[in-house]
Design a protein around this motif. Structure first.
Motif, PDB file in Angstrom:
ATOM      1  N   ASP A  90       0.831  -1.210   0.000  1.00  0.00           N
ATOM      2  CA  ASP A  90       0.000   0.000   0.000  1.00  0.00           C
ATOM      3  C   ASP A  90       0.868   1.264   0.000  1.00  0.00           C
ATOM      4  O   ASP A  90       0.719   2.148   0.852  1.00  0.00           O
ATOM      5  N   LEU A  91       1.758   1.365  -0.982  1.00  0.00           N
ATOM      6  CA  LEU A  91       2.674   2.503  -1.064  1.00  0.00           C
ATOM      7  C   LEU A  91       2.059   3.611  -1.911  1.00  0.00           C
ATOM      8  O   LEU A  91       1.385   3.345  -2.909  1.00  0.00           O
ATOM      9  N   ASP A  92       2.333   4.869  -1.537  1.00  0.00           N
ATOM     10  CA  ASP A  92       1.908   5.983  -2.373  1.00  0.00           C
ATOM     11  C   ASP A  92       2.966   6.243  -3.443  1.00  0.00           C
ATOM     12  O   ASP A  92       4.052   5.648  -3.406  1.00  0.00           O
ATOM     13  N   PRO A  93       2.701   7.128  -4.426  1.00  0.00           N
ATOM     14  CA  PRO A  93       3.673   7.355  -5.508  1.00  0.00           C
ATOM     15  C   PRO A  93       5.045   7.805  -5.030  1.00  0.00           C
ATOM     16  O   PRO A  93       6.070   7.396  -5.596  1.00  0.00           O
ATOM     17  N   THR A  94       5.089   8.614  -3.983  1.00  0.00           N
ATOM     18  CA  THR A  94       6.384   9.084  -3.468  1.00  0.00           C
ATOM     19  C   THR A  94       7.180   7.938  -2.855  1.00  0.00           C
ATOM     20  O   THR A  94       8.389   7.809  -3.081  1.00  0.00           O
ATOM     21  N   GLN A  95       6.513   7.094  -2.069  1.00  0.00           N
ATOM     22  CA  GLN A  95       7.202   5.942  -1.475  1.00  0.00           C
ATOM     23  C   GLN A  95       7.694   4.968  -2.551  1.00  0.00           C
ATOM     24  O   GLN A  95       8.800   4.433  -2.453  1.00  0.00           O
ATOM     25  N   PHE A 141      17.335  11.325  -9.305  1.00  0.00           N
ATOM     26  CA  PHE A 141      16.378  12.377  -8.979  1.00  0.00           C
ATOM     27  C   PHE A 141      15.116  12.383  -9.841  1.00  0.00           C
ATOM     28  O   PHE A 141      14.031  12.670  -9.316  1.00  0.00           O
ATOM     29  N   PRO A 142      15.190  12.075 -11.154  1.00  0.00           N
ATOM     30  CA  PRO A 142      13.958  12.136 -11.943  1.00  0.00           C
ATOM     31  C   PRO A 142      12.809  11.280 -11.438  1.00  0.00           C
ATOM     32  O   PRO A 142      11.660  11.754 -11.444  1.00  0.00           O
ATOM     33  N   SER A 202       8.471   5.763  -5.645  1.00  0.00           N
ATOM     34  CA  SER A 202       9.593   6.419  -6.330  1.00  0.00           C
ATOM     35  C   SER A 202      10.874   6.294  -5.520  1.00  0.00           C
ATOM     36  O   SER A 202      11.956   6.046  -6.071  1.00  0.00           O
ATOM     37  N   LEU A 203      10.780   6.452  -4.212  1.00  0.00           N
ATOM     38  CA  LEU A 203      11.957   6.350  -3.353  1.00  0.00           C
ATOM     39  C   LEU A 203      12.512   4.931  -3.364  1.00  0.00           C
ATOM     40  O   LEU A 203      13.736   4.722  -3.407  1.00  0.00           O
ATOM     41  N   LEU A 204      11.622   3.942  -3.372  1.00  0.00           N
ATOM     42  CA  LEU A 204      12.051   2.539  -3.427  1.00  0.00           C
ATOM     43  C   LEU A 204      12.796   2.252  -4.730  1.00  0.00           C
ATOM     44  O   LEU A 204      13.833   1.566  -4.727  1.00  0.00           O
ATOM     45  N   ILE A 205      12.300   2.786  -5.833  1.00  0.00           N
ATOM     46  CA  ILE A 205      12.942   2.584  -7.127  1.00  0.00           C
ATOM     47  C   ILE A 205      14.289   3.290  -7.194  1.00  0.00           C
ATOM     48  O   ILE A 205      15.269   2.762  -7.738  1.00  0.00           O
ATOM     49  N   ALA A 206      14.357   4.485  -6.632  1.00  0.00           N
ATOM     50  CA  ALA A 206      15.542   5.335  -6.796  1.00  0.00           C
ATOM     51  C   ALA A 206      16.685   4.979  -5.853  1.00  0.00           C
ATOM     52  O   ALA A 206      17.840   5.309  -6.143  1.00  0.00           O
ATOM     53  N   THR A 207      16.401   4.324  -4.734  1.00  0.00           N
ATOM     54  CA  THR A 207      17.438   4.081  -3.721  1.00  0.00           C
ATOM     55  C   THR A 207      18.631   3.277  -4.251  1.00  0.00           C
ATOM     56  O   THR A 207      19.782   3.665  -4.017  1.00  0.00           O
ATOM     57  N   PRO A 208      18.442   2.155  -4.960  1.00  0.00           N
ATOM     58  CA  PRO A 208      19.626   1.451  -5.486  1.00  0.00           C
ATOM     59  C   PRO A 208      20.439   2.309  -6.454  1.00  0.00           C
ATOM     60  O   PRO A 208      21.661   2.164  -6.547  1.00  0.00           O
ATOM     61  N   VAL A 209      19.759   3.200  -7.167  1.00  0.00           N
ATOM     62  CA  VAL A 209      20.450   4.074  -8.119  1.00  0.00           C
ATOM     63  C   VAL A 209      21.434   4.973  -7.398  1.00  0.00           C
ATOM     64  O   VAL A 209      22.534   5.233  -7.887  1.00  0.00           O
ATOM     65  N   LEU A 210      21.063   5.437  -6.210  1.00  0.00           N
ATOM     66  CA  LEU A 210      21.920   6.355  -5.455  1.00  0.00           C
ATOM     67  C   LEU A 210      23.264   5.724  -5.127  1.00  0.00           C
ATOM     68  O   LEU A 210      24.325   6.284  -5.415  1.00  0.00           O
ATOM     69  N   VAL A 211      23.236   4.543  -4.525  1.00  0.00           N
ATOM     70  CA  VAL A 211      24.496   3.887  -4.130  1.00  0.00           C
ATOM     71  C   VAL A 211      25.268   3.424  -5.355  1.00  0.00           C
ATOM     72  O   VAL A 211      26.497   3.537  -5.414  1.00  0.00           O
TER      73      VAL A 211
END
Length: 406
Positions: free
Chosen positions: A50-55, A360-361, A57-66
């Protein structure tokens, strides 16, 4: 590090370079599959947790950061230890976070998915290993094509987008992650046994931090970092967020969205070595100008929400081609302009910028999503503006280079 050799050796074809390029491509592709294993399942995670769009997006983007920041250090370490050792270690170690992500998803813990997704970023650092490794095997006139062909390993994201949802449907969530972890270990063993560093390569034993500082003082590092953040960052952003985008805008299910995302990634993968080859022929600046102008136009067209299937599909494929051409061109420019002994370190920083450009996108897309109209217009217009700024910057660099040459 790639040491300059005497002129005859520089132009001679080294035996075994095709095999080593192929092994580097294999390791890059399988680790990029692992790096992108969360994104194709993000729709499922969002429904289950039950994630919202922001959550989401953060889940998708986190591996990209490291995976982005880690390239700074893996590039510098490749200058010191060589591609064979670095590819072996990173490919084998990447199996661990894949299993950890499996565990977090199985118990349904969003905080653990974020934490283990952070560690999963390790798999995304192999790009900074491959560029200096391949550079050392090829003469300058062929490096654009060779690094572009190696860069086609980013098609691991296409493999993940297409196969991961189908494997989950066929074999189950746990089995899919276990299979990928085993494949990573097998590839690591193959790389260790068969891969060799180029005879032209010699270790740079300078300390890592001063070496990074030295690369950071080079103007070419930050110039190429910005351009790669736009081109490769755009590719990463689309290839990771597109399943969610297609669900929200067009209503596609998990498998259908994954198949279309794979098509996008494949188009970019094919275009990347073409971009490198064209850069060898007409120069990377011209190829980048074509890439960035095309990406700006396509961002506008995508924002108009073209109808499926043919028109929308064609639009995304053309966008992928423009971004792929640009990624190939940037690293041809890096190979031409960076000092030979700093190629690995500069590659690490530039590669990190590219990954951060993809971090970031998805966050912006999640934050600017209009639920009432099911559109991402603001995010796409920001992409268009960014591409235009990069286009102007490329024109400026090209003119300055021509003036200096004159």
């Amino acid at each position: 590090m790639t040491e300059p050799a005497a002129a005859p050796a520089t132009t001679a074809e080294l035996p075994g370079r095709g095999l080593n390029l192929g092994l580097a491509l294999l390791a890059f592709a399988i680790t990029f599959w692992a790096w992108n294993i969360i994104a194709p399942l993000a729709v499922q995670y969002a429904d289950d947790l039950d994630l919202d769009p922001t959550q989401t997006s953060l889940l998708i983007a986190t591996p990209v950061l490291v995976g982005s920041i880690g390239r700074i250090f893996t590039g510098a370490l490749t200058d010191r230890f060589g591609g064979r050792i670095m590819f072996t270690i990173l490919t084998g170690v990447s199996a661990v976070p894949v299993l950890l992500v499996m565990f977090a998803g199985e118990i349904g813990s969003y905080p653990l998915l974020l934490a283990f997704g952070f560690v999963l970023g390790i798999a995304g650092t192999t790009f900074a290993v491959g560029i200096p490794f391949v550079n050392a095997w090829y003469e300058p006139s062929r490096r654009g094509f060779a690094t572009g062909l190696f860069g086609a390993g980013m098609g691991g994201t296409a493999l993940s987008s297409f196969f991961t949802p189908r494997m989950v449907a066929s074999f189950g969530y746990v089995a899919t992650h276990v299979i990928l972890a085993i494949a990573l270990v097998i590839v690591a063993i193959v790389v260790w046994m068969l891969m060799r560093d180029s005879p032209r390569w010699a270790p740079n034993r300078d300390r890592v931090v001063p070496k990074l500082a030295a690369a950071g003082r080079l103007a070419v590092t930050w110039q190429m970092a910005f351009l790669y953040a736009v081109t490769f960052g755009g590719f990463v952003a689309f290839s990771t967020y597109l399943p969610t985008y297609l669900k929200e805008v067009y209503g596609f299910g998990l498998a259908d969205a994954g198949a279309r995302t794979a098509g996008f990634a494949i188009a970019a993968v094919v275009a990347r070595p073409v971009g490198g080859w064209l850069s060898d022929k007409i120069g990377p600046a011209r190829v980048l100008m074509i890439s960035l102008a095309g990406a700006a136009v396509m961002a506008i067209i995508i924002s108009l929400k073209p109808p499926p299937e043919l028109l929308a599909g064609t639009t995304f494929v053309v966008m992928a081609v423009f971004l792929g051409l640009g990624t190939g061109a940037v690293f041809t420019w890096v190979a031409q302009r960076a000092p030979a002994e700093r190629v690995g370190t500069v590659t690490g920083i530039v590669g990190a910028a590219g990954g951060l450009g993809g971090f970031f996108p998805p966050l912006v897309m999640g934050a600017t999503y209009d639920a009432a109209t099911h559109t991402y217009t603001i995010g796409l217009l920001l992409l268009c503006a960014t591409a235009l700024v990069a286009l102007v910057f490329t024109v400026f660099l090209a003119r300055r280079d021509r003036s200096r040459a004159a």
